[in-house]
Scaffold this motif. Structure first.
Motif, mmCIF file in Angstrom:
data_model
loop_
_atom_site.group_PDB
_atom_site.id
_atom_site.type_symbol
_atom_site.label_atom_id
_atom_site.label_comp_id
_atom_site.label_asym_id
_atom_site.label_seq_id
_atom_site.Cartn_x
_atom_site.Cartn_y
_atom_site.Cartn_z
ATOM 1 N N ALA A 1 -15.288 22.274 2.554
ATOM 2 C CA ALA A 1 -14.702 21.054 3.121
ATOM 3 C C ALA A 1 -13.468 20.642 2.316
ATOM 4 N N ASN B 1 0.161 19.229 4.170
ATOM 5 C CA ASN B 1 -1.294 19.048 4.212
ATOM 6 C C ASN B 1 -1.624 18.004 5.288
ATOM 7 N N ALA B 2 -2.894 17.696 5.462
ATOM 8 C CA ALA B 2 -3.279 16.682 6.450
ATOM 9 C C ALA B 2 -2.766 15.306 6.033
ATOM 10 N N THR B 3 -2.764 15.042 4.735
ATOM 11 C CA THR B 3 -2.341 13.735 4.229
ATOM 12 C C THR B 3 -0.913 13.421 4.661
ATOM 13 N N LEU C 1 -0.833 12.605 8.366
ATOM 14 C CA LEU C 1 -1.351 11.251 8.623
ATOM 15 C C LEU C 1 -0.324 10.197 8.218
ATOM 16 N N HIS D 1 -11.039 8.834 5.156
ATOM 17 C CA HIS D 1 -10.633 9.395 3.871
ATOM 18 C C HIS D 1 -9.538 8.495 3.284
ATOM 19 N N SER E 1 -6.750 9.357 2.583
ATOM 20 C CA SER E 1 -5.471 9.736 3.186
ATOM 21 C C SER E 1 -5.150 8.863 4.397
ATOM 22 N N THR F 1 -11.361 9.459 12.038
ATOM 23 C CA THR F 1 -11.648 10.832 11.680
ATOM 24 C C THR F 1 -12.495 11.441 12.797
ATOM 25 N N ALA G 1 -14.593 14.087 12.109
ATOM 26 C CA ALA G 1 -15.876 14.262 11.414
ATOM 27 C C ALA G 1 -15.704 13.805 9.967
ATOM 28 N N ASN H 1 -15.993 13.761 6.030
ATOM 29 C CA ASN H 1 -16.101 14.779 4.979
ATOM 30 C C ASN H 1 -17.225 14.439 4.007
ATOM 31 N N ASP I 1 -7.829 12.212 12.704
ATOM 32 C CA ASP I 1 -7.857 13.042 11.507
ATOM 33 C C ASP I 1 -8.874 14.165 11.753
ATOM 34 N N ALA J 1 -9.155 16.916 9.971
ATOM 35 C CA ALA J 1 -9.188 17.792 8.790
ATOM 36 C C ALA J 1 -10.499 18.579 8.720
ATOM 37 N N GLN J 2 -11.616 17.934 9.125
ATOM 38 C CA GLN J 2 -12.916 18.625 9.009
ATOM 39 C C GLN J 2 -13.336 19.324 10.291
ATOM 40 N N SER K 1 -5.487 19.829 8.171
ATOM 41 C CA SER K 1 -5.072 20.745 7.117
ATOM 42 C C SER K 1 -5.040 22.157 7.692
ATOM 43 N N HIS L 1 -5.540 24.575 5.434
ATOM 44 C CA HIS L 1 -6.233 25.332 4.373
ATOM 45 C C HIS L 1 -7.750 25.183 4.386
ATOM 46 N N LYS L 2 -8.272 24.489 5.410
ATOM 47 C CA LYS L 2 -9.732 24.375 5.465
ATOM 48 C C LYS L 2 -10.246 25.431 6.457
#
Ligand code: PLP
Length: 388
Positions: free
Chosen positions: A13, A77-79, A82, A103, A105, A151, A153, A155, A180, A182-183, A203, A205-206
């Motif tokens: 995650a 990145n996701a941040t 956002l 998050h 972020s 979000t 989901a 994290n 968001d 990201a997850q 992201s 990278h996840k």
């Protein structure tokens, strides 16, 4: 001689590890064979780099079923994704509504906008197992609400929010929605155009298996905001004004092109396996972990009990250990990488009652295995017996 520890990575995650072999190879190939700056010069290395970036944009658009790849903006990145929307959409003030699972972020940019621009925002409480009542979200909306941020989901709890119902509410009330993901990108089907989502941030990278330094922002047609940063784009260079077309409007400065080449390979991997199969695999691992934890004494598990409302992220605590002690013991004595503490989401911990000590979080990717789960359960079983 001491036996080598089994190396078990369950912090997907935060970022996935390992990546598919094709991802490592794509980045190496880009650095050696392309190597130019995309969209800048006219020579073949720059053109090749530009082609790589375009192919990645098309791959991500394909994943999201987005008709126009130029609506896919690459960020670090996701941040950053956002922040582009939160700061751009609320530049003139107004109100925003977020959930209590967000998050930092999301929370920190909103707090900064409150301090700097007089933005007001409210936080809709979710239940202790991470569920959101859409009616509570609706009750929080004000005439001056300019943005809903949620979000997909958590994290921390792994719980999925009812995105379809949230998008329907946002559309009904005519309020832009920033999700968001990201997850969930790579773990769940995402179709922002079909669902009526204005902004989708995630992201690379996840679960999309790209490298760190990659993120994505989808912006729906007509939903553009002012950019977060301004500068060279390789286009309209004669003008002091930032290009007003996508993606250049939001992509100032040199892109992480080698990283994006890796992201394309990661997205290719996800599309080849299929999101459904990835979700099924994570379901099996999550269920295996939840079943194993249920047999251990002193374990508290957080988040929803049913898989339908979850992704492959499981938070828990073991009596007799702080979350950071437990994570350190798992790493030092067993070679198991998990994350402890607040996971950059203090509000989510307040929601589930773990703000003081946080939780230990195990999280899966498609490359996690049943042996990884069994290793964690076995280690926790030994640690639980020492704390009796
Ligand atoms: C729900 C959620 N949102 C946002 C982020 C931030 O992602 P990034 O580190 O790519 O900016 C994370 C990272 O863990 C996350 O889990």
């Amino acid at each position: 001689m001491e036996a080598a520890l089994r190396d078990t990575y369950l912090d997907n995650a935060a970022t996935t590890y390992p990546k598919p072999e094709t991802v490592y190879r794509a980045m190496d190939r880009f650095a050696r064979d392309a190597g130019g700056n995309p969209g800048r010069s006219g020579h073949h290395r720059s053109l090749q780099a530009g082609r790589e970036v375009l192919l990645t944009r098309e791959a991500v658009a394909g994943l999201l079923k987005a008709g126009d790849p130029s609506r896919i903006v690459f960020t670090k990145n996701a941040t950053e994704a956002l922040n582009i929307i939160i700061q751009g959409k609320l530049a003139l003030g107004g109100n925003a509504v977020m959930t209590s699972l967000e998050h930092n972020s999301v929370w920190r940019p909103l707090e900064a906008m409150a301090t700097r621009k007089g933005v007001s925002y409210s936080i809709v409480s979710c239940s202790p197992d991470g569920a959101l009542e859409v009616s509570a979200l609706e009750d929080a909306l004000l005439p001056e609400t300019r943005l809903i941020v949620c979000t997909h989901a958590s994290n921390v709890t792994g719980s999925l929010l009812p995105l379809g119902d949230i998008a329907a509410l946002a559309a009904r009330r005519g309020i832009p929605l920033l999700v968001d993901a990201a997850q969930t990108a790579g773990r769940c089907e995402l179709d922002p155009e079909g669902m009526g989502i204005d902004y989708l941030a995630f992201s690379g990278h996840k679960e999309l298996f790209g490298p760190q330094g990659t993120g994505v922002l989808y912006i729906a047609p007509g939903a553009e905001v002012a950019p977060l940063s301004y500068g060279g784009t390789g286009s309209r260079s004669e003008s002091s004004a930032q290009p007003d077309f996508l993606p250049d409007r939001y992509e100032s400065g040199t892109l992480n092109a080698a990283g994006l080449a890796g992201l394309r390979a990661g997205v290719g991997f996800v599309m080849e396996k299929g999101v459904k199969k990835i979700r099924l695999h994570e379901r099996e691992l999550t269920q295996r972990l939840l079943d194993g934890l249920a047999h251990l004494s002193g374990i508290t598990v957080y988040g929803p009990p049913e898989w339908k409302r979850r992704v492959g992220v499981v938070s828990f605590n073991l009596a007799g250990f702080t979350s950071s002690e437990l994570a350190s013991r798992l790493d030092d004595a067993y070679g198991i990488c998990v994350r402890s503490g607040l996971h950059c989401s203090p509000l989510a911990h307040r929601t589930i009652g773990t703000l003081e000590g946080g939780t230990v979080r195990a999280s899966f990717s498609y490359l996690s295995t049943a042996e990884d789960v069994d290793h964690l359960i076995e280690a926790l079983g030994e640690l639980a017996s020492t704390s009796d």
